[in-house]
Design an enzyme around this catalytic site. Structure first.
Site, PDB file in Angstrom:
ATOM      1  N   HIS A  16     -46.339  -2.501 -17.575  1.00 63.16           N
ATOM      2  CA  HIS A  16     -45.381  -3.482 -17.152  1.00 63.16           C
ATOM      3  C   HIS A  16     -44.830  -3.400 -15.648  1.00 63.16           C
ATOM      4  O   HIS A  16     -45.105  -2.080 -14.983  1.00 63.16           O
ATOM      5  CB  HIS A  16     -44.186  -3.802 -18.204  1.00 63.16           C
ATOM      6  CG  HIS A  16     -43.526  -2.476 -18.168  1.00 63.16           C
ATOM      7  ND1 HIS A  16     -42.280  -2.403 -17.671  1.00 63.16           N
ATOM      8  CD2 HIS A  16     -43.517  -1.218 -18.474  1.00 63.16           C
ATOM      9  CE1 HIS A  16     -41.614  -1.195 -17.879  1.00 63.16           C
ATOM     10  NE2 HIS A  16     -42.662  -0.537 -18.462  1.00 63.16           N
ATOM     11  N   SER A 247     -37.764  -6.474 -19.646  1.00 65.05           N
ATOM     12  CA  SER A 247     -38.267  -5.445 -20.595  1.00 65.05           C
ATOM     13  C   SER A 247     -39.667  -5.511 -20.875  1.00 65.05           C
ATOM     14  O   SER A 247     -40.341  -6.545 -20.385  1.00 65.05           O
ATOM     15  CB  SER A 247     -37.335  -5.751 -21.999  1.00 65.05           C
ATOM     16  OG  SER A 247     -38.274  -5.718 -23.009  1.00 65.05           O
ATOM     17  N   LYS A 248     -40.189  -4.383 -21.180  1.00 67.14           N
ATOM     18  CA  LYS A 248     -41.687  -4.056 -21.288  1.00 67.14           C
ATOM     19  C   LYS A 248     -42.179  -5.355 -22.360  1.00 67.14           C
ATOM     20  O   LYS A 248     -43.233  -5.612 -22.222  1.00 67.14           O
ATOM     21  CB  LYS A 248     -41.894  -2.795 -22.134  1.00 67.14           C
ATOM     22  CG  LYS A 248     -41.709  -1.559 -21.298  1.00 67.14           C
ATOM     23  CD  LYS A 248     -42.219  -0.493 -22.057  1.00 67.14           C
ATOM     24  CE  LYS A 248     -41.772   0.631 -21.829  1.00 67.14           C
ATOM     25  NZ  LYS A 248     -42.283   2.100 -22.442  1.00 67.14           N
ATOM     26  N   ARG A 249     -41.096  -5.730 -23.297  1.00 63.43           N
ATOM     27  CA  ARG A 249     -41.663  -6.589 -24.211  1.00 63.43           C
ATOM     28  C   ARG A 249     -41.534  -7.951 -23.951  1.00 63.43           C
ATOM     29  O   ARG A 249     -42.227  -8.859 -24.572  1.00 63.43           O
ATOM     30  CB  ARG A 249     -40.533  -6.511 -25.530  1.00 63.43           C
ATOM     31  CG  ARG A 249     -41.091  -5.112 -26.417  1.00 63.43           C
ATOM     32  CD  ARG A 249     -39.684  -4.853 -27.360  1.00 63.43           C
ATOM     33  NE  ARG A 249     -39.084  -3.825 -26.515  1.00 63.43           N
ATOM     34  CZ  ARG A 249     -39.384  -2.409 -26.678  1.00 63.43           C
ATOM     35  NH1 ARG A 249     -40.419  -1.786 -27.210  1.00 63.43           N
ATOM     36  NH2 ARG A 249     -38.357  -1.585 -26.067  1.00 63.43           N
ATOM     37  N   LEU A 250     -41.252  -8.158 -22.647  1.00 61.67           N
ATOM     38  CA  LEU A 250     -41.028  -9.747 -22.251  1.00 61.67           C
ATOM     39  C   LEU A 250     -42.418  -9.917 -21.822  1.00 61.67           C
ATOM     40  O   LEU A 250     -43.405  -9.504 -21.127  1.00 61.67           O
ATOM     41  CB  LEU A 250     -40.325  -9.715 -20.964  1.00 61.67           C
ATOM     42  CG  LEU A 250     -38.941 -10.302 -21.021  1.00 61.67           C
ATOM     43  CD1 LEU A 250     -38.321 -10.477 -19.617  1.00 61.67           C
ATOM     44  CD2 LEU A 250     -38.983 -11.455 -21.916  1.00 61.67           C
TER      45      LEU A 250
END
Ligand code: GLU
Length: 373
Positions: A16, A247-250
């Protein structure tokens, strides 16, 4: 000693933007000092591994132009460069801490730790710290599974000296007796990271700001093992244009997604290098070599850096123009455009409109001033 830095991702998914920025800063710093940049894969949390992500990370880093002197695929004198292949090293140092009395075996099982949490106890209550050496040895010889914990000193102030954030003081009473080695013989992140940074002779640790407070745990480990800590350099957070932590999760914040959207690698790389570092000069369109020549830790800021896509667009445009002026890379662009024309244009076109000379001239029309009458 020369500069030796490392980028140490966990193979838990795509690379990311935050991770890529950390890798680039490490690379610029090493290149500017004629030092070494190392890739180390931190895969000790086996439950979080995502198959194929190690390869994906390496591909994205290569696309961005980050080159490593030592890595899992390249090897090197300090290998192996994958933590799961270094288990005996962590076990050796854990034993050293046990023998020296800075660590202790903890026999508390999952159920007990869970019930402590349910009762609202913050952290581990240090029950096994009170066991005598004889009691602990007896328990071990019975074959009871145990973790190794660090004996965190009571009522001390731990000082982290950081090149960006200055001196950060953390009370040891807020740090729990951290687990260093789990019952299955795998180290925790904190322990493996300290052992490896020391054994790989890392001189500077450049990583995201989210690790700043846990660096106190690392400092305690360095002093328990009698080692000198590296210079810590924490990088400011990345936030979205609405101010949220990136965030990495975005969705859409992986390097691969920018690659797929057609951005030029050197534009994404330069854009990331300018997130939280202000020494790159006003003019955009710089190569990593040019940026490395000017890179210095004093240009890194503490305040969060905003990921602004408009800025990325303008950086991309700059690099695009640079390519237009270079016959070799302009030919590459013309070939890419031919591919797009073939696959996406619905208006009639023939082979002459796919000829590189023609497409090259079409590309020139993107130059400012071309459309003036
Ligand atoms: N494995 C950690 C991560 O994924 C590395 C942190 C560090 O650089 O120490 O971010």
């Amino acid at each position: 000693m020369g500069v030796r830095v490392r980028f140490a991702p966990s193979p838990t998914g795509l690379l990311h933007l935050g991770g890529a920025r950390t890798a680039l800063f490490n690379y610029l710093f090493a290149s500017g000092h004629k030092g070494q940049c190392i890739l180390r894969i931190e895969d000790t949390d086996q439950g979080r591994l995502v198959p194929g992500s190690k390869e994906g990370l390496e591909e994205s880093l290569q696309w961005l132009g980050v080159q490593f002197h030592e890595s899992p695929s390249k090897g090197g004198p300090y290998g192996p460069y994958i933590q799961s292949e270094r288990l005996s090293l962590y076990q050796q140092y854990a034993r050293e801490l046990l023998n020296g009395g800075s660590g202790y075996p903890c026999f508390c099982g999952k159920e007990r730790l869970q019930s402590l949490r349910q009762r609202g106890t913050t952290g581990y209550d240090r029950r096994c710290r009170k066991l005598s050496r004889r009691q602990a040895n007896e328990e071990m010889s019975r074959g009871s599974p145990f973790t190794v914990r660090l004996k965190v000193p009571e009522n001390e102030v731990v000082c982290v000296e950081d090149a960006v954030y200055g001196r950060v003081e953390i009370k040891s009473s807020t740090i729990e007796d951290q687990v260093l080695l789990k019952t299955d013989g795998f180290p925790t992140y904190h322990f493996a990271c300290v052992v490896d940074d020391h054994c790989m002779e890392i001189s500077h640790v450049l990583r995201g700001e989210e690790w700043l407070l846990s660096t106190a745990k690392h400092c305690l480990l360095y002093s328990s093992l009698g080692w000198k800590p590296p210079q810590f350099v924490h990088l400011p957070l990345l936030v979205s244009s609405t101010g949220e932590k990136l965030s990495k999760r975005l969705q859409g914040t992986s390097v691969l997604s920018y690659q797929e959207r057609g951005f030029l690698a050197e534009a994404v790389a330069e854009f990331l290098c300018r997130l939280g570092w202000s020494g790159g000069g006003e003019r955009e369109g710089r190569s990593l070599e040019e940026l490395a020549a000017n890179f210095s830790l004093s240009g890194i800021s503490r305040s969060p850096a905003t990921v602004d896509e408009g800025k990325l667009m303008s950086t991309n445009k700059r690099h695009f123009r640079r390519h237009l002026h270079d016959p070799e890379s302009a030919a590459v662009l013309a070939r890419k455009l031919a591919e797009c024309v073939k696959t996406t244009l619905t208006v009639p076109h023939d082979s002459s409109s796919l000829a590189p000379e023609y497409l090259f001239q079409v590309l020139q029309l993107l130059e400012p001033g071309c459309w003036k009458n």
